[in-house]
Design an enzyme around this catalytic site. Structure first.
Site, PDB file in Angstrom:
ATOM      1  N   TYR A 107     -35.167 -73.983 -72.469  1.00 11.00           N
ATOM      2  CA  TYR A 107     -36.129 -73.136 -73.590  1.00 11.00           C
ATOM      3  C   TYR A 107     -35.783 -71.809 -72.975  1.00 11.00           C
ATOM      4  O   TYR A 107     -35.454 -71.077 -74.420  1.00 11.00           O
ATOM      5  CB  TYR A 107     -37.393 -73.561 -72.776  1.00 11.00           C
ATOM      6  CG  TYR A 107     -38.581 -73.049 -73.466  1.00 11.00           C
ATOM      7  CD1 TYR A 107     -38.928 -74.241 -75.129  1.00 11.00           C
ATOM      8  CD2 TYR A 107     -39.075 -71.734 -73.609  1.00 11.00           C
ATOM      9  CE1 TYR A 107     -39.751 -73.397 -75.864  1.00 11.00           C
ATOM     10  CE2 TYR A 107     -39.987 -71.213 -74.592  1.00 11.00           C
ATOM     11  CZ  TYR A 107     -40.153 -72.027 -76.364  1.00 11.00           C
ATOM     12  OH  TYR A 107     -41.286 -71.196 -76.834  1.00 11.00           O
TER      13      TYR A 107
ATOM     14  N   SER B 217     -39.148 -66.504 -78.834  1.00  7.78           N
ATOM     15  CA  SER B 217     -39.897 -66.595 -77.627  1.00  7.78           C
ATOM     16  C   SER B 217     -40.286 -65.877 -76.666  1.00  7.78           C
ATOM     17  O   SER B 217     -38.763 -64.318 -77.050  1.00  7.78           O
ATOM     18  CB  SER B 217     -40.153 -67.322 -77.221  1.00  7.78           C
ATOM     19  OG  SER B 217     -40.497 -67.994 -75.654  1.00  7.78           O
TER      20      SER B 217
END
Length: 259
Positions: A164, A151
């Protein structure tokens, strides 16, 4: 002048004769990657939640490729060991795409140990242990490709997504560590860092007019990414065209990081 034969003209992106395992392929990025690999010629093994991957299986088969579906919750370490061993014993796995992941948004002061563990077990631990179980046979064989889905938050901190961000930083670290260790054995381990994509994970951001506007203003491409934008990168990193690419985190973000 040298005459090229049909064999020598074969595209380095051609995945015919290869078998790819994709986690979380039931929708979004994982589904697009699975279909992209099938379009390039690979047969698929789809790992995910029960009943979630039927549409992807049908799409793969529509391209004339085989698709096996196995139920797997990647946050369940025992299940990962069992399914990983089963897949490695039944097939020669040439490509592993670790896509499965979750995000939980909340203020850091309110983050619970349970929420933290869910995200880390799914995004990081499951990815590592499945790579370990399937990667072992690649190392023994002397060939294989592992593609992890990271990501932009492998590079940045984000807002209200500390678990996350931590997990995706970890994905980048695992990618580099395995590349160092397994590269000499002929196994390339890379990652894709998607930018702001129009998926379920970004629904809250896209529905917030202020956040959505501020995000789009920074993206030179001027739009949210789509799942299809990731498929080409996955095919590249899974193919012979990327035989000398190892330990790299490929950003696919419409130019976000360039700002």
């Amino acid at each position: 002048m040298t005459t090229l034969t049909a064999t020598s003209r074969r595209s380095p992106f051609d995945l015919q004769g290869r078998t790819a395992v994709v986690t979380g392929a039931g929708r979004g990025l994982g589904q697009a990657v699975a279909v992209g690999l099938a379009e390039a010629g690979a047969d698929l093994v789809l790992l995910g939640r029960p009943g979630s991957q039927d549409a992807t299986r049908e799409a793969v088969e529509a391209h004339g490729r085989e698709a096996a579906v196995l139920d797997l919750d990647v946050s369940d370490h025992d299940a990962v060991a069992r399914v990983g061993a089963e897949v490695a014993a039944a097939r020669q796995v040439d490509i592993l795409v670790n896509n499965a992941g979750i995000i939980e948004r909340e203020d850091t002061v309110d983050l619970t140990p349970e929420s933290w563990q869910r995200v880390v077990d799914t995004n990081l631990s499951g990815l590592f242990f499945l790579s370990q179980h399937i990667g072992a046979s690649m190392v023994e064989r002397g060939r294989g490709k592992i593609v992890n889905v990271a990501s932009l938050l492998a590079f940045q901190g984000g807002i209200r997504v500390v678990s996350y961000a931590a997990s995706k930083h970890g994905v980048a670290g695992i990618t580099k560590a395995l590349a160092n260790e397994w590269g000499p054995a002929g196994v390339q381990v890379n990652a894709i860092a998607p930018g702001y994509m129009a998926t379920d994970n970004t629904t809250a951001l896209r529905e917030d007019p202020d956040r959505s506007r501020s995000i789009l203003e920074r993206i030179p491409a001027g739009r949210w990414g789509t799942a299809a934008d990731i498929a080409g990168a996955a095919v590249f990193l899974s193919s012979s065209a990327a035989d000398y690419v190892n330990g790299h985190v490929l950003v696919v973000d419409g130019g976000w990081m360039a700002r």
